[in-house]
Every structure is written in structure tokens, then in C-alpha cells.
Design a protein around this motif. Structure first.
Motif, short mmCIF file in Angstrom:
data_model
loop_
_atom_site.label_atom_id
_atom_site.label_comp_id
_atom_site.label_asym_id
_atom_site.label_seq_id
_atom_site.Cartn_x
_atom_site.Cartn_y
_atom_site.Cartn_z
N PHE A 189 0.85 -1.19 0.00
CA PHE A 189 0.00 0.00 0.00
C PHE A 189 0.89 1.24 0.00
N ALA A 190 1.08 1.81 -1.20
CA ALA A 190 1.87 3.03 -1.34
C ALA A 190 1.02 4.16 -1.91
N ALA A 191 -0.29 3.99 -1.84
CA ALA A 191 -1.21 4.99 -2.40
C ALA A 191 -1.35 6.18 -1.46
N GLY A 192 -1.60 7.32 -2.05
CA GLY A 192 -1.84 8.51 -1.23
C GLY A 192 -1.70 9.77 -2.06
N PRO A 193 -2.37 10.84 -1.65
CA PRO A 193 -2.31 12.10 -2.39
C PRO A 193 -1.06 12.89 -2.01
N THR A 194 -0.76 13.91 -2.80
CA THR A 194 0.25 14.88 -2.39
C THR A 194 -0.32 15.66 -1.21
N VAL A 195 0.38 15.64 -0.10
CA VAL A 195 -0.18 16.17 1.15
C VAL A 195 0.31 17.59 1.39
N VAL A 196 -0.61 18.53 1.41
CA VAL A 196 -0.25 19.91 1.70
C VAL A 196 0.15 20.04 3.16
N GLN A 197 1.00 21.01 3.44
CA GLN A 197 1.51 21.22 4.79
C GLN A 197 0.64 22.25 5.52
N ARG B 161 3.36 20.60 10.82
CA ARG B 161 2.56 20.88 9.62
C ARG B 161 2.34 19.66 8.73
N ASP B 162 2.77 18.48 9.17
CA ASP B 162 2.61 17.29 8.34
C ASP B 162 1.51 16.38 8.86
N GLY B 163 0.59 16.94 9.62
CA GLY B 163 -0.46 16.13 10.25
C GLY B 163 -1.36 15.40 9.28
N LEU B 164 -1.60 15.98 8.09
CA LEU B 164 -2.48 15.32 7.13
C LEU B 164 -1.89 14.01 6.61
N SER B 165 -0.60 13.86 6.75
CA SER B 165 0.04 12.59 6.41
C SER B 165 0.19 11.71 7.64
N ILE B 166 0.67 12.31 8.73
CA ILE B 166 1.01 11.52 9.92
C ILE B 166 -0.22 10.90 10.57
N VAL B 167 -1.29 11.67 10.73
CA VAL B 167 -2.43 11.20 11.51
C VAL B 167 -3.11 9.98 10.88
N PRO B 168 -3.50 10.02 9.60
CA PRO B 168 -4.11 8.82 9.03
C PRO B 168 -3.15 7.64 8.96
N GLN C 157 -5.03 24.84 11.56
CA GLN C 157 -5.51 25.38 10.28
C GLN C 157 -6.01 24.28 9.34
N THR C 158 -6.14 23.07 9.87
CA THR C 158 -6.59 21.94 9.06
C THR C 158 -8.09 21.78 9.22
N ASP C 159 -8.83 22.02 8.13
CA ASP C 159 -10.28 21.93 8.26
C ASP C 159 -10.76 20.49 8.10
N ASP C 160 -12.02 20.29 8.40
CA ASP C 160 -12.59 18.94 8.39
C ASP C 160 -12.50 18.29 7.00
N ALA C 161 -12.72 19.09 5.96
CA ALA C 161 -12.72 18.53 4.61
C ALA C 161 -11.36 17.93 4.25
N LEU C 162 -10.29 18.64 4.60
CA LEU C 162 -8.95 18.14 4.32
C LEU C 162 -8.66 16.86 5.09
N MET C 163 -9.02 16.85 6.37
CA MET C 163 -8.75 15.67 7.18
C MET C 163 -9.59 14.48 6.72
#
Length: 247
Positions: A83-91, A145-152, A96-102
Motif C-alpha cells: 500500500f503506497a497509495a496517497g495524495p500529495t499532502v499539503v503542509q 505541519r505534516d499532520g495530514l500525512s502523519i495522523v491517518p 488550520q486543518t479543516d474537516d474537509a482536508l482531514m
């Protein structure tokens, strides 16, 4: 004699920097590779044509169980799911991370991983195969600032441990490779977008034991080990390929 059992390895996210390197490494080791792609059919087909051992490209959208089912039906057998799938993750700062992004991050990274595993398990069980998840070393020492990658991906680390525990009775292994900054793919995209400046690069290298960034080939070598018979007694583990980041 091959280090790998008979059957194919499905590399989800196979057109990305890391996914491509994994596909190339596995093919070089004699594995039949299926390059899984979502939106880049031409790149996937070109890569499959370059690889040996009858590699193929398969459309596999991890957010769509029907797509995953069709991709797996195109394979005669399966011994490894990468499993190497994933989007380019904005920092973004968490504040400042809204629900839609998460939600988008979890939809692709976590639910996508769960979808892929659930679809692949019948084949993996029959071959006593393995799952290799590409995770993030950012959680070893929080990368700001890398939470959108780290958290999931942290949720996926828990899933990997649960899968190792529950699927071991069927001979299925599950492991993760927690990667640091890899000079390729997403890192280069984020640099080009201005998301990661020279100060960020210098600060990140300062937190590493090795004062250089890794390559997709470094990650691919770890994946090949975990997928091979050399790791036949390894499951539920996270192997950090991150230059000592967080150590």
C-alpha cells in the motif's frame, strides 16, 4: 531460487515515486508485479512494459471497493499487497486543518488501506502472503505541519498491528515501512509548490542522524525484505527508513 513465494505483488500507488521504485525492485527480484494506478493509466502501462516477468497495469482506486475487486480479479494469484497509495499532502498546522482536508486524508489513506486489505485478504490467506504498508516516520518525532500525512498513517499503523495479530492464524503477515524524507515523488512536488523551503530542509536534516535524504530505492529495499521469505518470521512490525529521524 526466488526469495518470494509464487504469485503476484500488487503495488497500489505504483506510479508514485516510492511505488514505482517498489515495483521496479520486486520485478528485478523475479516477482510478477501488478502496477496499481488511479489516475495515470499511461504512466502505469509504460512502467509495466519496462518491467520483466509479465508485469501488468491495473486500475485500482482505493476509495472504490468495486475497482479494487476488479483489479484483484485480473491477477491469477497474490502473495504481497503493497500500500503506497496517497495524495500529495499539503503542509498545514493542525489548527488550520479543516474537516474537509482531514476527511479526504482519512478517506484515501486509512479507509483506502482498509478497503484494499479487505479485498485482498482471501487471496493472501490462500497463499500465506503478506501486507506491506508505506507509513510515515513523522510520528516518531512530530513533523510540524505534516499532520495530514502523519495522523491517518498512524491509524494505519494500528491497523497493521491488528491485522498481524488477527491474520497470523492464516499465515498472513503485516508490516509497515515508516519513511522519512525521500528525495523523489511527493518531496519534489512539495518543493516545487513552495510548501517546503530551504529552512525546512535544513531543520529536518538537523533532526536526522544521517545528514542526507533517502531515495525511493532505499524504501523499496525495505519493502522487498518484508515481502520476502527472509522476513518469514516478521509480522506486526514497523521498520523506519528515515536516516535516524526521531532517534
Amino acid at each position: 531460487m526466488s526469495r518470494f513465494p509464487p504469485g503476484a505483488a500488487l503495488v497500489l500507488g505504483g506510479t508514485g515515486g516510492v511505488g514505482r521504485a517498489v515495483a521496479e525492485r520486486l520485478a528485478a527480484e523475479g516477482v510478477n508485479v501488478a502496477v496499481g494506478y488511479r489516475s495515470k493509466p499511461a504512466e502505469a502501462e509504460a512502467l509495466a512494459a519496462q518491467l520483466s516477468n509479465g508485469a501488468i497495469a491495473v486500475h485500482a482506486d482505493v476509495t472504490d471497493p468495486t475497482s479494487l475487486k476488479a483489479a484483484l480479479e485480473a491477477l491469477p494469484s497474490l502473495h504481497t499487497l503493497v500500500f503506497a497509495a496517497g495524495p500529495t499532502v499539503v503542509q498545514r498546522y493542525l489548527s488550520q486543518t479543516d474537516d474537509a482536508l482531514m476527511r479526504q486524508a482519512f478517506e484515501i489513506e486509512t479507509f483506502g488501506f482498509q478497503n484494499a486489505v479487505r479485498a485482498a485478504l482471501p487471496l493472501l490467506r490462500s497463499n500465506r502472503g503478506s501486507i506491506v504498508h508505506i507509513g510515515s516516520a513523522g510520528g516518531l518525532s512530530w513533523a510540524v505541519r505534516d499532520g495530514l500525512s502523519i495522523v491517518p498513517k498512524a491509524a494505519n499503523e494500528a491497523l497493521v498491528k491488528g491485522l498481524a495479530r488477527e491474520e497470523g492464524r492464516f499465515g498472513v503477515r503485516a508490516n509497515s515501512v515508516a519513511i522519512g524524507v525521500v528525495d523523489g515523488g511527493m518531496f519534489r512536488e512539495l518543493r516545487a509548490m513552495g510548501e517546503l523551503d530551504d529552512r525546512w530542509v535544513a531543520a529536518t536534516l538537523e533532526r536526522q542522524s544521517l545528514k542526507h535524504f533517502g531515495t525511493p530505492a532505499d524504501v523499496a529495499a525495505a519493502v522487498a525484505f518484508l515481502a520476502s521469505g527472509d522476513a518469514a518470521y516478521v509480522t506486526g512490525q514497523t521498520l523506519a527508513v528515515a536516516g535516524g529521524y526521531g532517534s
